[in-house]
Design an enzyme around this catalytic site. Structure first.
Site, short mmCIF file in Angstrom:
data_model
loop_
_atom_site.label_atom_id
_atom_site.label_comp_id
_atom_site.label_asym_id
_atom_site.label_seq_id
_atom_site.Cartn_x
_atom_site.Cartn_y
_atom_site.Cartn_z
N GLY A 1 40.87 30.75 44.86
CA GLY A 1 40.13 32.10 44.61
C GLY A 1 39.23 31.70 43.55
N GLY B 1 36.30 32.84 42.10
CA GLY B 1 35.10 33.72 42.03
C GLY B 1 35.17 33.76 40.65
N ALA B 2 35.00 34.89 40.06
CA ALA B 2 34.45 35.23 38.68
C ALA B 2 35.48 34.74 37.69
CB ALA B 2 34.44 36.82 38.75
N LEU B 3 36.90 35.32 38.15
CA LEU B 3 38.10 34.94 37.31
C LEU B 3 38.51 33.56 37.23
CD1 LEU B 3 41.26 37.17 36.63
CD2 LEU B 3 41.55 35.01 37.89
N GLY B 4 38.35 33.17 38.64
CA GLY B 4 39.12 31.86 38.74
C GLY B 4 38.16 30.88 38.31
N ASN C 1 44.86 41.57 39.86
CA ASN C 1 45.25 42.79 39.38
C ASN C 1 46.22 43.62 40.48
OD1 ASN C 1 44.04 43.56 37.04
ND2 ASN C 1 41.98 43.91 37.85
N LYS D 1 48.38 47.66 32.49
CA LYS D 1 46.99 47.21 33.21
C LYS D 1 46.61 48.15 34.17
CE LYS D 1 43.36 44.64 33.37
NZ LYS D 1 43.23 43.51 34.29
N ASN E 1 38.58 51.43 37.71
CA ASN E 1 37.98 50.82 39.23
C ASN E 1 37.66 51.87 40.26
OD1 ASN E 1 39.25 48.51 37.87
ND2 ASN E 1 39.94 47.81 39.48
N SER F 1 34.91 45.17 38.81
CA SER F 1 34.82 44.52 40.16
C SER F 1 34.78 45.44 41.30
CB SER F 1 35.60 43.31 40.02
OG SER F 1 36.82 43.66 40.04
N1 LIG Z 1 36.61 39.50 37.39
C1 LIG Z 1 37.10 39.98 36.39
O1 LIG Z 1 36.91 40.10 35.18
C2 LIG Z 1 38.66 40.35 36.64
C3 LIG Z 1 39.38 40.17 37.90
N2 LIG Z 1 40.64 40.78 37.97
C4 LIG Z 1 41.25 40.33 39.23
O2 LIG Z 1 41.19 39.04 39.50
C5 LIG Z 1 41.29 38.97 41.09
C6 LIG Z 1 39.98 38.03 41.49
O3 LIG Z 1 38.85 39.02 40.94
P1 LIG Z 1 37.48 38.48 40.75
O4 LIG Z 1 37.54 36.86 40.40
O5 LIG Z 1 36.70 39.38 40.04
O6 LIG Z 1 37.00 38.26 42.46
P2 LIG Z 1 35.73 37.48 43.18
O7 LIG Z 1 35.35 38.10 44.36
O8 LIG Z 1 34.84 37.16 41.86
O9 LIG Z 1 36.61 36.19 43.55
C7 LIG Z 1 37.51 36.05 44.63
C8 LIG Z 1 37.20 34.53 45.03
O10 LIG Z 1 38.29 34.53 46.19
C9 LIG Z 1 37.68 33.62 47.16
N3 LIG Z 1 38.16 33.65 48.53
C10 LIG Z 1 38.43 35.15 49.20
N4 LIG Z 1 39.07 34.81 50.45
C11 LIG Z 1 39.34 33.55 50.40
C12 LIG Z 1 39.84 32.46 51.46
N5 LIG Z 1 40.18 32.81 52.55
N6 LIG Z 1 39.66 31.29 51.28
C13 LIG Z 1 39.08 30.87 49.82
N7 LIG Z 1 38.77 31.47 49.03
C14 LIG Z 1 38.75 32.73 49.37
C15 LIG Z 1 36.24 34.09 47.19
O11 LIG Z 1 35.49 33.58 48.13
P3 LIG Z 1 33.96 33.29 48.21
O12 LIG Z 1 33.39 32.32 47.00
O13 LIG Z 1 33.67 33.06 49.37
O14 LIG Z 1 33.39 34.89 47.59
C16 LIG Z 1 36.02 34.26 45.53
O15 LIG Z 1 35.55 33.08 45.38
C17 LIG Z 1 41.26 40.36 41.47
O16 LIG Z 1 42.59 40.71 41.70
C18 LIG Z 1 40.75 40.99 40.17
O17 LIG Z 1 41.05 42.45 40.38
C19 LIG Z 1 41.30 40.79 36.74
C20 LIG Z 1 40.70 41.05 35.74
C21 LIG Z 1 39.30 40.81 35.27
C1 LIG Z 2 40.14 46.01 31.81
C2 LIG Z 2 39.20 44.84 32.31
C3 LIG Z 2 37.93 45.49 32.46
C4 LIG Z 2 38.72 43.97 31.30
O1 LIG Z 2 39.68 43.69 30.19
C5 LIG Z 2 39.81 44.26 33.49
O2 LIG Z 2 40.57 43.39 33.15
C6 LIG Z 2 39.16 44.59 34.81
O3 LIG Z 2 38.32 44.64 35.48
O4 LIG Z 2 40.33 44.63 35.60
#
Ligand SMILES: NC(=O)C1=CN([C@@H]2O[C@H](COP(=O)(O)OP(=O)(O)OC[C@H]3O[C@@H](n4cnc5c(N)ncnc54)[C@H](OP(=O)(O)O)[C@@H]3O)[C@@H](O)[C@H]2O)C=CC1
Ligand SMILES: CC(C)(CO)C(=O)C(=O)O
Length: 304
Positions: free
Chosen positions: A7, A9-12, A102, A184, A192, A256
Site C-alpha cells: 500500500g 500511497g501517501a502514507l506508505g 486507520n 484516533k 473524515n 483523505s
Molecule cells: N494520508 C495520511 O496522511 C494518513 C493516512 N492514514 C491511513 O493510512 C491508510 C492509507 O492511506 P493513504 O496512504 O492516504 O491512502 P492512498 O490511497 O494514498 O494509498 C493507498 C495505496 O494502496 C494501494 N493499493 C490499493 N489496493 C491495492 C492493491 N490491490 N494492490 C496494491 N496496492 C494497492 C494504492 O494503489 P494505487 O497506487 O494504484 O493508488 C495506493 O498506493 C488509510 O487507512 C488511511 O486512513 C492514516 C493517517 C494519515
Molecule cells: C489526524 C490526521 C489528520 C493527522 O494527524 C490523520 O491522521 C488522518 O487524516 O487520519
C-alpha cells in the site's frame, strides 16, 4: 531491517521514504507510481524539507519483494479484501506485520491469517497526500504510536519505535493499542465523514460555530464508545478539547476521506464507522450521531 511496504500511497510512500533515507532496506509494492519511481526515483515534498531518493526498490507484484523482517501496511481499508494475499509472500518465520491503516478491524484480519503474535498496529498522526506520480506530499505532523495487537509493551514494539525515531519519525510504543485506536477515532469519525459529506475542509468546519458544535458532540460520542471497551484507563472528556485545538492548528487540511469522495473512490466506512458502531453497541453505547453520519456517507457510495 528489511521492510516491505504494502500500500504505497501517501502514507506508505512517506514512511517508507523516511525509513530508506534513515538507512533501512525498504522495498515497495507499487501501482500508480511504479513507472515514475522506476524512472526517476521517489521525491518527498515535506514541510520538514524536501528530499529525493534516486534508487528505490519497487515491484508491481508482492511475490517479487521477497521475505522481509517487517511489513508496513498502508492500504486503504476498502482494499482489505486483498490484504492477506498481498502480505503473504513477504512473510517468513520471524516477520512482524505493522498496519498503519486507520480504524478498527485491520489487526484482527491480519491476526486471523498470520497469527496474533506477528501483528502490531500503529496510529499515524500524519497529514500526507499524493502528488504527481513519483512524488509524495508531506503537509504536516507524522508521529506514530504503535503497539502489539496482543497487548502489552514488548521489546519488539520498542525496537520498531526506536528504528522510526532513528529515521526522523517521532514514534512511541504503547501498551494499550485499542485505547490508541479509539483515541484516533475521536478525530477520524467527525472530520473524515463531515468533510467527505460537505466538501468543506477541517478549518471551514471549525470556524462555523454550529458545525464546530456537531464535531464536538460526535467526538464525545466516540469517547463514550471508547470508554465502554474496558480500556486500561478511560479517555478523558478533555481529550476532545485537545483534538479540537490540535485541529485548529491545521491549515485547511482535507482528510483523505474527503479526497476519496471528491475523486470518486470508495470510503473507509467499515473500519472508521461500521466496526466502531458495532463494538460500541455491543457494550451498550449507541452512538446516534455517528450512526446518522455513517448512513449518509453510505448513501453516497459508488454503485448505490
Ligand atoms: N494520508 C495520511 O496522511 C494518513 C493516512 N492514514 C491511513 O493510512 C491508510 C492509507 O492511506 P493513504 O496512504 O492516504 O491512502 P492512498 O490511497 O494514498 O494509498 C493507498 C495505496 O494502496 C494501494 N493499493 C490499493 N489496493 C491495492 C492493491 N490491490 N494492490 C496494491 N496496492 C494497492 C494504492 O494503489 P494505487 O497506487 O494504484 O493508488 C495506493 O498506493 C488509510 O487507512 C488511511 O486512513 C492514516 C493517517 C494519515
Ligand atoms: C489526524 C490526521 C489528520 C493527522 O494527524 C490523520 O491522521 C488522518 O487524516 O487520519
Amino acid at each position: 531491517m528489511k521492510i516491505g511496504v504494502i500500500g504505497s500511497g501517501a502514507l506508505g510512500l512517506y514512511y517508507g521514504a523516511m525509513l530508506q533515507r534513515g538507512g533501512q532496506d525498504v522495498r515497495f509494492l507499487l501501482r500508480r507510481d511504479f513507472a515514475a519511481v522506476r524512472a526517476h526515483g521517489l521525491r518527498v515534498q515535506s514541510v520538514d524539507g524536501d528530499f529525493h531518493l534516486e534508487s528505490v526498490a519497487g515491484a508491481r507484484e508482492a511475490s517479487e519483494l521477497g521475505e522481509v523482517d517487517l511489513v508496513l501496511v498502508g492500504l486503504k481499508t476498502f482494499a482489505n479484501h486483498r490484504l492477506v494475499e498481498l502480505v503473504r509472500p513477504l512473510v517468513g518465520e520471524n516477520t512482524a506485520i505493522l498496519t498503519l491503516q486507520n480504524g478498527l478491524g485491520n489487526e484482527q484480519l491480519l491476526a486471523g491469517a498470520f497469527g496474533a503474535q506477528r501483528v502490531l498496529g500503529g496510529i499515524a498522526f500524519l497529514c500526507a497526500n499524493r502528488g504527481k506520480p513519483g512524488t509524495v506530499l508531506h503537509l504536516g505532523q507524522g508521529n506514530i504510536r504503535l503497539g502489539e495487537f496482543a497487548g502489552g509493551l514488548s521489546p519488539r514494539a520498542e525496537a520498531i519505535a526506536e528504528m522510526f525515531r532513528a529515521c526522523g519519525v517521532g514514534c512511541e510504543a504503547v501498551a494499550d493499542l485499542l485505547r490508541a485506536r479509539w483515541e484516533k477515532l475521536v478525530w477520524n469519525v467527525p472530520f473524515n465523514g463531515l468533510c467527505a459529506l460537505t466538501g468543506k475542509d477541517v478549518t471551514e468546519l471549525l470556524e462555523h460555530p454550529p458545525t464546530r458544535q456537531q464535531v464536538c458532540a460526535l467526538m464525545l460520542e466516540v469517547v463514550a464508545g471508547a470508554n465502554a471497551q474496558g480500556l486500561s484507563s478511560p479517555v478523558p472528556a478533555e481529550f476532545v478539547e485537545r483534538m479540537l485545538s490540535f485541529t485548529d492548528g491545521m491549515d485547511h487540511y482535507r482528510p483523505s476521506m474527503m479526497i476519496d469522495r471528491l475523486e470518486g473512490r470508495p470510503l473507509e466506512l467499515e473500519a472508521i464507522y461500521g466496526i466502531p458502531l458495532q463494538q460500541a453497541a455491543a457494550r451498550g453505547v449507541e452512538m446516534v450521531r455517528v450512526r446518522m453520519l455513517h448512513a449518509l456517507l453510505a448513501l453516497g457510495e459508488p454503485g448505490r
